[in-house]
Scaffold this active site. Structure first.
Site, PDB file in Angstrom:
ATOM      1  N   ASP A 156       1.872  -5.510   7.855  1.00 51.28           N
ATOM      2  CA  ASP A 156       0.737  -4.607   7.713  1.00 51.28           C
ATOM      3  C   ASP A 156      -0.516  -5.479   7.582  1.00 51.28           C
ATOM      4  O   ASP A 156      -0.652  -6.246   6.621  1.00 51.28           O
ATOM      5  CB  ASP A 156       0.927  -3.728   6.473  1.00 51.28           C
ATOM      6  CG  ASP A 156      -0.223  -2.753   6.269  1.00 51.28           C
ATOM      7  OD1 ASP A 156      -1.358  -3.053   6.725  1.00 51.28           O
ATOM      8  OD2 ASP A 156      -0.020  -1.708   5.637  1.00 51.28           O
ATOM      9  N   ARG A 199     -12.547  -3.785  -7.517  1.00 56.86           N
ATOM     10  CA  ARG A 199     -12.216  -4.563  -6.334  1.00 56.86           C
ATOM     11  C   ARG A 199     -13.494  -4.804  -5.557  1.00 56.86           C
ATOM     12  O   ARG A 199     -14.166  -3.855  -5.143  1.00 56.86           O
ATOM     13  CB  ARG A 199     -11.198  -3.778  -5.505  1.00 56.86           C
ATOM     14  CG  ARG A 199     -10.531  -4.558  -4.412  1.00 56.86           C
ATOM     15  CD  ARG A 199      -9.447  -3.727  -3.730  1.00 56.86           C
ATOM     16  NE  ARG A 199     -10.026  -2.631  -2.957  1.00 56.86           N
ATOM     17  CZ  ARG A 199      -9.381  -1.967  -1.995  1.00 56.86           C
ATOM     18  NH1 ARG A 199      -8.125  -2.270  -1.708  1.00 56.86           N
ATOM     19  NH2 ARG A 199      -9.964  -0.988  -1.340  1.00 56.86           N
ATOM     20  N   TYR A 245     -10.930   0.660  10.171  1.00 56.73           N
ATOM     21  CA  TYR A 245     -12.157   1.159   9.533  1.00 56.73           C
ATOM     22  C   TYR A 245     -12.579   0.313   8.340  1.00 56.73           C
ATOM     23  O   TYR A 245     -13.523   0.661   7.654  1.00 56.73           O
ATOM     24  CB  TYR A 245     -12.047   2.634   9.151  1.00 56.73           C
ATOM     25  CG  TYR A 245     -10.786   3.033   8.432  1.00 56.73           C
ATOM     26  CD1 TYR A 245     -10.596   2.715   7.091  1.00 56.73           C
ATOM     27  CD2 TYR A 245      -9.790   3.742   9.079  1.00 56.73           C
ATOM     28  CE1 TYR A 245      -9.453   3.087   6.422  1.00 56.73           C
ATOM     29  CE2 TYR A 245      -8.631   4.124   8.427  1.00 56.73           C
ATOM     30  CZ  TYR A 245      -8.469   3.792   7.096  1.00 56.73           C
ATOM     31  OH  TYR A 245      -7.333   4.166   6.442  1.00 56.73           O
ATOM     32  N   LYS A 246     -11.846  -0.759   8.120  1.00 53.69           N
ATOM     33  CA  LYS A 246     -12.236  -1.684   7.057  1.00 53.69           C
ATOM     34  C   LYS A 246     -13.113  -2.780   7.685  1.00 53.69           C
ATOM     35  O   LYS A 246     -14.243  -2.519   8.055  1.00 53.69           O
ATOM     36  CB  LYS A 246     -10.996  -2.232   6.368  1.00 53.69           C
ATOM     37  CG  LYS A 246     -10.120  -1.127   5.730  1.00 53.69           C
ATOM     38  CD  LYS A 246      -8.861  -1.699   5.108  1.00 53.69           C
ATOM     39  CE  LYS A 246      -7.905  -0.595   4.668  1.00 53.69           C
ATOM     40  NZ  LYS A 246      -8.417   0.224   3.562  1.00 53.69           N
ATOM     41  N   PHE A 265       0.840  -1.192   0.000  1.00 55.33           N
ATOM     42  CA  PHE A 265       0.000   0.000   0.000  1.00 55.33           C
ATOM     43  C   PHE A 265       0.884   1.255   0.000  1.00 55.33           C
ATOM     44  O   PHE A 265       1.946   1.276   0.630  1.00 55.33           O
ATOM     45  CB  PHE A 265      -0.911  -0.019   1.234  1.00 55.33           C
ATOM     46  CG  PHE A 265      -1.963   1.038   1.212  1.00 55.33           C
ATOM     47  CD1 PHE A 265      -3.103   0.878   0.433  1.00 55.33           C
ATOM     48  CD2 PHE A 265      -1.809   2.219   1.925  1.00 55.33           C
ATOM     49  CE1 PHE A 265      -4.073   1.869   0.385  1.00 55.33           C
ATOM     50  CE2 PHE A 265      -2.774   3.213   1.877  1.00 55.33           C
ATOM     51  CZ  PHE A 265      -3.907   3.039   1.108  1.00 55.33           C
TER      52      PHE A 265
END
Lengths: 450, 450
Positions: free
Chosen positions: A251, A425, A276-277, A174
């Site tokens: 990560d 996605r 927050y995912k 990321f």
């Protein structure tokens, strides 16, 4: 972990790896059967009917309620922003009225000072395979990553008489990970060693073995790749890093809450992740950091705020790093952003992370089966791993028209994510996503390409 | 700015510096009159009756509602954690149900990506005297301070051919400021130059002039001292720092929202501040940072996250710092923590910061008058400045029994703050604090010492 969708021999029998009553046990059509819209709809209905986590969906605030914009009927971006639980809605209200509005400053003493550690421990126990005292909630992922990576790089150099000055990372990680690493490398005179992930295998153990050596300080990788969904072999890679005498920082942004992490079991050194995912903490909810107990005393945060002090309220002249995870805390904890995390961790604890992971596997297999059966004729291809043991909880599909498709879908209340250059996605949040939502998105793509 | 309490000659005439209808105009007894509980109560009642901001109090969620612990009848710690506005309670609920729950990921595009800048600009315009494009909301104060201080120190060294390597700060600054500075000094090979504030004058312009020189990189000071409430002479000190060719970084944690800052007018370079005190952002709400437009392009954040990138969603291989304040953003903005800030900034905009400041002055003068008139006989003394032009929005009083007093008061729902070693800090949040609350706290102290 096996998928029960592309492999019919397994599909008719409930997997014995599923705890009783938790996993879906319905027969699932293989790709061969999913060649019509009707077949896709029927399959989705059967899978939803058999979904052991189906009841969880009602625990979320309705996405299609009157509110902001076109009502969302299919939400496939829970890997970017998870939906709020109804419990969170209620608890946030209670918090404002109660602990904040009437408890006022007293609530710091009574609950909030301990919250980053208490919630970290809960998250660690339920989702990370981490014993208490190693996980803390706070900061953004970027800042938490910066702190832990800085600490690890400085420590490794000092502990090796200046020999370990390389940071190994991969080019598909990321952006924040790459940018933070590059800036830290400049600041600390560290050399970056890049791994180019194998398009057919992600970052492999062999690649890591080739990249590490006696000059390696730290290896920074994602457990699940944010674009492709490749699920790295965390145990084997961690062992390979340790064989070279280096530390690994994982990560977990795209794996926390949907993949068993086993941080303690696999002897992981450091980890960061976002909430927050799949953890539904809400927009910009704080990150978490994990530091193995055996390392904590050796590492120093570069950002030494009062909340990381051994005795914050003494307010003395000199900084004395707190014990354990306290030393990795900087400023005042973001309390409002922790409510949703706690509610989701509670829910995962109730249903079991294994059931969540199993449904993620099933949802992914369903996407792949529909693409194979129906969308491949338009040239749509799956760019995520087909083997569920190598896949996180999203599936990226590619087609030259994906950018246009995604805009059209958003306008209709079907919400996947777009990823450059030509990927859609599909985030598969097992607690809130139905097979019907997946079917609706894919069938609409079929129509638009038809 | 003058207080209308200890100076009877001014008190009977409405001050012409107060905008019509905004400032209290009631006659106020001087200290000479406040020698009995009855006189104190009467004075408080008269001041509350004449309080132009009295109606604001009803805009806050009730502190004495049934909730967490003993109902709070006098809250004097709004300088540690401000109370929630009712509007915030409602807007947070709407946010969870609406922008988060139904807007979902789309709300990032539609509102949240811009929120740190939009709210920063509002805060800048209403409270900081800062033109648009110079203020951003995010991180904790500790992290924001770290980023801006790091950026300034690195820039100053580079711009001076390595000559400017000193960081000037004062020993009474808030612990986070001192700790962050000390750790950064070690990391960047910077020398700390300490100012010992004059107990009778705080940090003076003369002290700053003596401390700065051609080796000074940055001067880090608080506008209002967190313990004593000394209000630094920001314009003169900023000019003195500039005369030496250095940069100044002001910590506004204890002044933002209650003191006119005039950052642009006084040519301030950098500032940070917190939002959960007088700005009522809620527990752990994000900080803010200010960087003068003329400096932004020269400064680089040490924490280069994707949200600070010129084009975050390109997700390209290299970091390219965004223009303006974007480069000082690291991770995903903490949206839930920004609701309360915005509501408070809106309210301050409506009533005017001048009115807020005027009431802060009056509340402070009332505290001092009651201490002088009633509590001094027990040995209670004022350790904050008596001159309102040199005082922020809290007053610290001292007595050997303060620790015991504060515990007793908390148990009774009267909530000031305690500060080592023997101080009770009375936070005076003009939007929510009544003179009656101040009177109740001080009269109870009088009883307990009596």
């Amino acid at each position: 972990m096996t998928s029960r969708i592309p492999e019919p021999a397994i599909q008719d029998t409930p997997s014995d790896t599923h705890p009783a009553g938790l996993a879906s046990t319905a027969p699932t059509p293989g790709a061969a059967g999913l060649t019509s819209a009707a077949a896709v709809r029927d399959a989705a209905a059967a899978l939803d009917a058999a979904d052991a986590l189906a009841a969880c969906r009602d625990l979320f605030a309705p996405a299609d309620a009157p509110g902001a914009g076109v009502p969302v009927t299919a939400y496939l971006d829970g890997n970017s922003l998870g939906r709020p639980l109804r419990a969170t809605e209620a608890r946030l209200h209670d918090l404002v009225r109660g602990a904040w509005g009437t408890g006022l400053i007293r609530s710091w003493d009574e609950q909030w000072m301990a919250l980053p550690y208490r919630l970290g421990d809960r998250l660690g126990a339920v989702c990370l395979g981490a014993a208490a005292g190693q996980t803390v909630v706070g900061d953004s992922t970027t800042v938490m990553l910066y702190k832990l990576l800085h600490a690890a790089l400085v420590h490794q150099r000092a502990a090796s008489d200046g020999r370990r000055t390389e940071l190994v990372l991969d080019s598909e990680n990321f952006p924040t990970d790459r940018y933070v690493a590059a800036t830290l490398a400049d600041a600390l005179d560290v050399e970056l060693v890049w791994i180019e992930p194998d398009p057919a295998a992600g970052v492999t153990v062999e690649q890591v073995r080739d990249a590490v050596g006696e000059r390696t300080a730290v290896v920074l990788l994602s457990h699940v790749a944010y674009k492709s969904a490749w699920l790295a072999d965390l145990p084997a890679i961690t062992a390979a890093v340790h064989d070279a005498g280096a530390l690994v920082l994982w990560d977990l942004c795209h794996s926390a809450g949907v993949v068993e992490e086993g941080l303690d079991e696999h002897d992981v050194d450091l980890a960061v992740g976002c909430s927050y995912k799949f953890l539904n903490g809400g927009p910009g909810a704080p990150a978490f950091g994990y530091v193995a107990a055996r390392l904590q005393a050796d590492l120093a945060s570069p950002i030494t705020g009062w909340m990381g002090h051994a005795e914050p309220f003494t307010m003395g002249p000199d900084y004395a790093a707190g014990n354990g995870m306290r030393r990795f805390v900087s400023g005042t904890p973001a309390v409002l952003g922790m409510v949703g995390i706690e509610d989701t961790v509670d829910l995962i604890d109730e249903v079991g992370l294994t059931a969540v992971r199993d449904k993620a596997v099933d949802l992914g297999a369903f996407v792949i089966a529909v693409v194979d059966g129906l969308l491949s004729r338009h040239g749509v291809r799956v760019v995520s791993p087909r083997d569920p043991a190598q896949r996180g909880a999203h599936v990226t599909i590619a087609h030259p028209r994906c950018r246009e498709l995604y805009r059209q879908l958003w306008g209709e209340g079907i919400v996947p994510d777009f990823r450059e250059p030509d990927g859609i996605r599909l985030g598969l949040a097992p607690l809130s996503t139905s097979f019907a939502e997946v079917a609706a998105a894919l069938l609409r793509i079929d129509e638009l390409l038809g």
